[in-house]
Design a protein around this motif. Structure first.
Motif, mmCIF file in Angstrom:
data_model
loop_
_atom_site.group_PDB
_atom_site.id
_atom_site.type_symbol
_atom_site.label_atom_id
_atom_site.label_comp_id
_atom_site.label_asym_id
_atom_site.label_seq_id
_atom_site.Cartn_x
_atom_site.Cartn_y
_atom_site.Cartn_z
ATOM 1 N N ARG A 1 -9.259 -14.191 1.107
ATOM 2 C CA ARG A 1 -10.701 -14.023 1.357
ATOM 3 C C ARG A 1 -11.003 -14.032 2.850
ATOM 4 N N LYS A 2 -10.323 -14.902 3.566
ATOM 5 C CA LYS A 2 -10.561 -14.981 5.015
ATOM 6 C C LYS A 2 -10.089 -13.712 5.719
ATOM 7 N N GLU A 3 -9.008 -13.145 5.209
ATOM 8 C CA GLU A 3 -8.532 -11.877 5.775
ATOM 9 C C GLU A 3 -9.501 -10.748 5.444
ATOM 10 N N LEU A 4 -9.882 -10.746 4.182
ATOM 11 C CA LEU A 4 -10.672 -9.630 3.675
ATOM 12 C C LEU A 4 -12.062 -9.580 4.300
ATOM 13 N N ILE A 5 -12.656 -10.748 4.532
ATOM 14 C CA ILE A 5 -14.029 -10.725 5.044
ATOM 15 C C ILE A 5 -14.068 -10.100 6.430
ATOM 16 N N LYS A 6 -13.006 -10.273 7.181
ATOM 17 C CA LYS A 6 -12.954 -9.637 8.512
ATOM 18 C C LYS A 6 -13.032 -8.122 8.369
ATOM 19 N N VAL A 7 -12.299 -7.620 7.396
ATOM 20 C CA VAL A 7 -12.232 -6.166 7.217
ATOM 21 C C VAL A 7 -13.565 -5.612 6.733
ATOM 22 N N LEU B 1 -3.577 -1.007 4.932
ATOM 23 C CA LEU B 1 -2.820 -2.084 5.569
ATOM 24 C C LEU B 1 -3.685 -3.291 5.922
ATOM 25 N N LYS B 2 -4.989 -3.065 6.004
ATOM 26 C CA LYS B 2 -5.865 -4.191 6.347
ATOM 27 C C LYS B 2 -6.241 -5.019 5.118
ATOM 28 N N THR B 3 -6.406 -4.359 3.972
ATOM 29 C CA THR B 3 -6.807 -5.099 2.769
ATOM 30 C C THR B 3 -5.668 -5.263 1.772
ATOM 31 N N GLY B 4 -4.617 -4.477 1.946
ATOM 32 C CA GLY B 4 -3.514 -4.515 0.990
ATOM 33 C C GLY B 4 -3.799 -3.746 -0.292
ATOM 34 N N VAL B 5 -4.947 -3.115 -0.348
ATOM 35 C CA VAL B 5 -5.331 -2.406 -1.580
ATOM 36 C C VAL B 5 -4.555 -1.095 -1.689
ATOM 37 N N ILE B 6 -4.013 -0.866 -2.894
ATOM 38 C CA ILE B 6 -3.270 0.365 -3.170
ATOM 39 C C ILE B 6 -4.125 1.244 -4.071
ATOM 40 N N SER B 7 -4.234 2.509 -3.712
ATOM 41 C CA SER B 7 -4.889 3.438 -4.631
ATOM 42 C C SER B 7 -3.971 4.626 -4.855
ATOM 43 N N ILE B 8 -4.271 5.374 -5.881
ATOM 44 C CA ILE B 8 -3.404 6.500 -6.261
ATOM 45 C C ILE B 8 -4.227 7.782 -6.144
ATOM 46 N N PRO B 9 -4.071 8.506 -5.063
ATOM 47 C CA PRO B 9 -4.870 9.728 -4.916
ATOM 48 C C PRO B 9 -4.389 10.885 -5.796
ATOM 49 N N ARG B 10 -3.148 10.872 -6.213
ATOM 50 C CA ARG B 10 -2.617 12.083 -6.829
ATOM 51 C C ARG B 10 -1.399 11.749 -7.694
ATOM 52 N N VAL B 11 -1.314 12.408 -8.848
ATOM 53 C CA VAL B 11 -0.152 12.187 -9.713
ATOM 54 C C VAL B 11 0.197 13.481 -10.450
ATOM 55 N N ALA C 1 -0.276 -9.694 -2.474
ATOM 56 C CA ALA C 1 1.175 -9.583 -2.281
ATOM 57 C C ALA C 1 1.497 -8.594 -1.166
ATOM 58 N N VAL C 2 0.740 -7.509 -1.107
ATOM 59 C CA VAL C 2 0.976 -6.497 -0.065
ATOM 60 C C VAL C 2 0.731 -7.102 1.321
ATOM 61 N N LEU C 3 -0.407 -7.805 1.467
ATOM 62 C CA LEU C 3 -0.708 -8.390 2.786
ATOM 63 C C LEU C 3 0.348 -9.406 3.186
ATOM 64 N N LYS C 4 0.791 -10.200 2.222
ATOM 65 C CA LYS C 4 1.815 -11.209 2.496
ATOM 66 C C LYS C 4 3.097 -10.540 3.010
ATOM 67 N N GLU C 5 3.501 -9.476 2.330
ATOM 68 C CA GLU C 5 4.724 -8.780 2.737
ATOM 69 C C GLU C 5 4.559 -8.084 4.081
ATOM 70 N N LEU C 6 3.360 -7.550 4.320
ATOM 71 C CA LEU C 6 3.118 -6.890 5.611
ATOM 72 C C LEU C 6 3.213 -7.900 6.752
ATOM 73 N N LYS C 7 2.662 -9.083 6.503
ATOM 74 C CA LYS C 7 2.717 -10.136 7.535
ATOM 75 C C LYS C 7 4.156 -10.569 7.785
ATOM 76 N N LYS C 8 4.901 -10.705 6.683
ATOM 77 C CA LYS C 8 6.300 -11.105 6.791
ATOM 78 C C LYS C 8 7.077 -10.071 7.614
#
Lengths: 295, 783
Positions: free
Chosen positions: A271-277, B643-653, B771-778
């Motif tokens: 949440r803290k990350e997301l609110i920045k975005v 990369l900022k929110t970690g959200v994945i979307s699928i534009p095309r399949v 999970a995406v954000l965690k892995e990106l940070k790692k």
């Protein structure tokens, strides 16, 4: 838990007038208000509620009124359905952040049942309309046999599930004052899927004067135990020249201020990350909608 | 089995049950109401592991409720799933238990005159529990000293002692794995974990049971197999099968959740027999959430690869936490091994070590793929890793290594195998490469910005049915009755159930095509166990391929009788006659071959046969397929990662489905699109989490079990679905299945596309934004 039927016994009352409703509130203990039922009935089935009577306010004409007030202001009765509000032309044109919040909520069927009054009075930290109503300087009219109180939306929320409404009071109307020219607003919410309660939401309403912020009101949802008006941040922006750096600095401050929790929907950390975005996005979009250019 | 040019097979025809379903006019189990009916409700265990010392029902009975506890039931030990042969089926449960082994397990049940009273009576049941220590983690459960769920269970008629909660061990070894790994130039090893998810079939499970005056019982129940329900109820109630009639009903989807006899059905039947009155027992969504889950899986996969791009050996270790009861994890492990073994050739060197473990959680049952989406995610992710690291083209590598025509396919574990005769793999990979622009994809390292896109692919399959040339551990045959009415219309009676995928429509089309009558002239008769032959179950993607083959077989016999009867009437030899559909007459017409002037309508023939007292032109039989052909799928996916929110979307399949002949192409495409949505949920959103006390963190509510809707899907114009041009020689009119194949490769394709976007490999599902954000940070820290 049993979602098949409601086992709890209670009185069901449906007053035909405001006076009758206020009488019932004055004379009966533990009355719960039924406006749309989209929260109340779910709670009744899933967790049980301490309730002696359920008062349906859909028979009270005044509470179902949606009227324009002075300037381009709006007065919304507490039993007006969300879908009716979202279809009102003044909402989309003048209160775009509220419009966005409404459109982000649940599904069409839920919006056909749910009300603005209910969304606010339920006092969920995740209430989507709370941020916009706070940022548009909304006033909540609370009525009882003893009189009328007008509570600014930012003071209405006390904690999760608790609002400023006293047991004998009824939330009757939500008043949104006229919006000044050169104002831009944005509501952004992130859920797990589109139809969801917010992981976090952010609202900002900015009034612009040249390249400066004349006034600003920002609020965050699902970011603390109640919907929060970010007062110090909002006030500190007054008179500042809007820049990208200012936005970055501001959203970092916001992430430091909010006190989110880990729950079903996500983690405090996320949440803290997301609110920045989303706050950065909302600031720049609101500024652009106010006619400002970002430098 | 040729297809005529104006064939119904392959034509887009509207679903015949669609108008009634859309208008709410179809009767599901919950719509069945019988005068004098009582309403049932189930008391469920609040404890994950507890012995039931006693249940005091006196207060509930004083309210007028009929109560059923472990003391009332016939203590028959059974497995709810009966598609495997008895000697390959573990039995560990009774209608109601003496010991609760998971939260939400039915402990007692009541029936009362109203639903309200039933729920009130439920609260008056006083259960004394002896609370036992639970175990939730499969690895913990296997340790010495861990709480034990069972002492003894049965495999067929043989008693089996349970040690360390290990329910099933299934090891398979073929070829020479050690030599295969020795021959490899590179060895790849990875660990994968897939969570429990929930079927979320539209209809929650329910039953209505009516004791009849003659001592028999009529049952309306959510069921994928009416005969499986009848046979189990016969054992539990101690009645001859002739006294149990289970009605076939439309039902609101399954995804496999009712392959077994639903737990509520024997409860409802036992309750009704005790009450001597009809009882209706419908479960709520939150009860259903505690009723069945998809099997989770933990895999350790080892693959050997030669420098020339050949897989030389494969070893999979699988641990499956199947929960409190066996709904055939034995078959699940066997099938998982089979999907794994059939994906690639591995030079014939395969090893599979499978362990299925009891835990104090909801029992797992089949869910669209029976291990296939799970193992496909692991293997197809590994193939992507291998291609990336060794510099192989992912499409060429797959084409080189896949098991295709002429090779063996394991349709339902190691004992059900047949030779692949049709395959759309090459078409889908070769054409898909061009159509999707697969070769234009760039390396993750060459991408920048906060929004990154990647392209991935995966291929998969599922079996069509569970029959091989040799009988194995699984039962597979179907039955049909077809009769020609005196106006030329046709009655089709089939025990095959339709999950909503249009199976029964397909069966009607097959009968209509063989007999050359217009589709509107085929009636689907109400079916029940008393008037149908056996069908094992609509599972294993067998509805059209196996159920349809039985209809085809019987329809051909009816056609023979029709031509024979026509021959007598027309003074012609039957072999000189043919039947053709005459849409102008709205009938089938029998005519002399090549001489259409001499003809009779099917109606005239049937009517004349009646007038002459020759009898009805009808036939009943059972039929067993002798192959289990794979239906292949390929998924090309574009994924966009924020990369900022970690959200994945699928534009095309781009989705390829190889179902042989598509009996109704629109329904095939619908299955492929719908399953993509389910795969999207499995990959990115869904997960059933437990709270450490054996309870689901979502409390069984949809509010906190998020599934993607149409809003999370690519827009319609960006979903390209193509049906491969194949013909399965063993299928009715060349058809095979599609249902479960449609999901198999979605997960890996999305994960591979995510890798191509951000250079991060996910070995666990779901790939949430967190999970995406965690892995990106790692990854950022590692730099």
């Amino acid at each position: 838990m049993n979602t098949m039927i409601i086992e709890q016994e209670f009185e069901y009352v449906k007053p035909g007038s405001l006076f009758e409703a206020l009488d019932i509130l004055a004379q009966t203990n533990n009355v719960k208000i039924y406006a749309g039922g989209t929260d109340l009935i779910v709670k009744l089935k899933t967790s049980g509620i301490n309730m002696d009577a359920m008062m349906d306010i859909n028979g009270i004409p005044e509470l179902s009124e949606l009227t324009a007030s002075g300037g381009n202001g709006l007065v919304i009765g507490s039993a007006v359905k969300l879908s009716r509000i979202e279809k009102h032309p003044a909402v989309k044109s003048n209160y775009s952040a509220l419009f966005e919040a409404l459109m982000s909520m649940a599904s069409v069927s839920v919006r056909n049942m749910g009300t603005l009054g209910g969304n606010l009075a339920n006092a969920s930290p995740a209430a989507d309309t709370a941020g916009p109503v706070i940022c548009y300087k909304g006033i909540l009219e609370l009525m009882s046999r003893s009189g009328i109180r007008e509570v600014p939306a930012e003071d209405f929320f006390i904690s999760s599930g608790v609002s400023a409404i006293r047991p004998d009071e009824l939330l009757t109307r939500i008043k949104l004052p006229a919006v000044n020219k050169n104002t831009g607003a944005k509501f952004i919410k992130t859920g797990r899927v589109k139809s969801d309660i917010a992981k976090v939401s952010f609202t900002v309403v900015i009034e612009r004067e040249g390249s400066k912020i004349k006034s600003c009101r920002a609020a965050a949802g699902s970011a603390a135990a109640k919907p929060v008006y970010l007062r110090t941040v909002s006030e500190s922006l007054k008179g500042r020249i809007m820049t990208r750096e200012l936005i970055t600095e501001t959203v970092d401050r916001i992430a430091g201020i909010i006190e989110p929790i880990d729950d079903q929907r996500t983690t405090a950390e996320y949440r803290k990350e997301l609110i920045k975005v989303i706050a950065a996005d909302a600031f720049s979009k609101a500024w652009s909608l106010s006619g400002g250019k970002l430098i | 089995m040729q297809i005529l040019s104006d064939s119904l097979i392959g034509a887009v025809t509207p679903r015949t049950d669609a108008p009634a379903k859309a208008a709410g006019r179809i009767q599901f189990t919950s719509d069945i109401n019988i005068p004098g009916m009582m309403y049932g409700a189930i008391l469920r265990s609040p404890h994950p592991h507890a012995e039931i010392v006693s249940i005091d029902t006196s207060a509930a009975e004083a309210m007028g409720a009929v109560c059923l506890t472990y003391e009332d039931i016939n203590p028959v030990l059974y497995n709810e799933r009966s598609v495997s042969i008895p000697s390959a089926t573990y039995r560990d449960r009774t209608v109601l238990p003496k010991k609760a082994r998971h939260c939400g397990e039915p402990v007692a049940t009541v029936a009362a005159d109203t639903q309200e009273l039933a729920f009130k009576a439920l609260k008056e049941l006083k259960v004394t529990y002896n609370i036992l220590e639970p175990v939730f983690d499969p690895m913990e459960a296997m340790k010495d000293g861990a709480p034990e769920l069972y002492d003894t269970i049965y495999l067929g008629d043989e008693a089996v002692k349970i040690h360390n909660n290990i329910g099933v061990i299934r090891n398979i070894d073929e070829g020479d794995c050690d030599a295969g790994f020795k021959a490899a130039d590179r060895i790849f090893e990875h660990h994968f974990e897939l969570e429990r998810i929930y079927h979320c079939q539209l209809e929650t499970k329910g039953a209505v049971c009516k004791p009849e005056p003659d001592g028999s019982i009529t049952v309306w129940a959510t069921a994928q197999s009416i005969h499986a329900n009848r046979q189990l109820l016969g054992r539990i109630l101690g009645l001859p099968l002739s006294k149990i009639n289970v009605k076939k009903l439309p039902f609101g989807g399954s995804f496999g959740s009712s392959i077994q006899v639903n737990t509520v059905t024997p409860i409802c039947a036992s309750l009704a027999m005790k009450a001597g009155r009809p009882v209706k027992l419908i479960t709520s969504r939150e009860e259903d959430f505690y009723d069945h889950h998809k099997y989770p899986a933990i895999f350790d996969v080892k693959l050997g690869v030669s420098n020339d791009g050949r897989l030389t050996a494969a070893h999979v270790k699988a641990v499956v936490d199947f929960g409190a009861h066996q709904i055939q994890p034995m078959a699940f492990l066997g099938c998982t091994a089979g999907w794994f073994a059939s994906l690639y050739k591995y030079d014939g060197n395969i090893r599979f070590d499978g362990i299925a473990v009891y835990t104090n959680k909801t029992p797992c049952c089949a869910m669209q793929g029976y291990g296939n989406p799970q193992i496909n995610f692991a293997i197809e992710s590994m193939v992507d890793i291998i291609c990336e690291e060794m510099g192989f083209d992912p499409i060429d590598f797959r084409l080189k290594n896949y098991r295709g025509p002429g090779e063996e396919f394991w349709g339902q574990g190691p004992t059900i195998r047949s030779i692949i005769k049709s395959s759309g793999v090459e078409e889908s990979l070769v054409e898909g490469r061009e159509v999707f622009g697969f070769d234009e994809r760039t390396a993750p390292s060459s991408k920048n910005g906060d929004i990154r896109r990647g392209i991935g692919l995966a291929r998969g399959f599922h079996t069509s049915g569970t029959a091989g040339p040799k009988e194995g551990e699984v039962i597979d045959y179907s039955s049909a009755t077809i009769k020609i009415n005196e106006d030329g219309s046709v009655d089709l009676i089939t025990p095959v159930t339709d999950h909503g995928g249009g199976t029964c429509d397909a069966l009607k089309k097959i009968a209509a095509e063989v007999l050359q009558v217009p589709l509107e002239m085929i009636g689907l008769s109400p079916a029940e166990t008393m008037n149908t032959g056996y069908d094992v179950c609509t599972h294993a993607t067998r509805g059209v391929y196996c159920g349809g083959a039985a209809v085809y077989h019987v329809a051909m016999k009816v056609k023979d009788k029709l031509l024979e009867t026509a021959g007598r009437l027309m003074a012609e030899h039957a072999y000189n006659l043919e039947v053709i559909r005459d849409d102008r007459l709205g009938q089938g017409v029998v005519q002399v071959k090549g001489y259409p002037l001499k003809k009779m309508t099917v109606g005239e023939i049937a009517r004349q046969a009646q007038i002459m007292s020759w009898g009805t032109i009808a036939y009943t039989d059972s039929y067993r397929q002798r192959n289990c052909p794979p239906c292949f799928t390929t998924h090309f996916v574009e994924a966009e990662v924020n990369l900022k929110t970690g959200v994945i979307s699928i534009p095309r399949v781009l989705i390829y489905g190889d179902c042989g002949t598509a009996v109704n192409p629109d329904l095939v495409k619908g299955q492929l699109i719908g399953s993509f949505n389910r795969g999207l949920g499995y990959t990115l959103y869904e997960r059933l989490a437990y709270d450490g006390r054996g309870r689901l963190t979502n409390s069984g509510l949809m509010t906190d079990y998020k599934m993607p809707t149409i809003s999370e899907m690519p827009s319609v114009e960006d979903i390209d679905v193509r049906i491969c041009h194949t013909y399965e020689p063993s299928g009715p009119f060349g058809a095979k299945g599609i249902g479960e194949a449609a999901l198999a490769s979605v997960q890996a394709a999305i994960a591979n596309a995510v890798y191509n976007a951000i250079g991060i490999r996910f070995f666990k599902l779901p790939i949430t934004p967190e999970a995406v954000l965690k892995e990106l940070k790692k990854k950022a820290r590692e730099r």
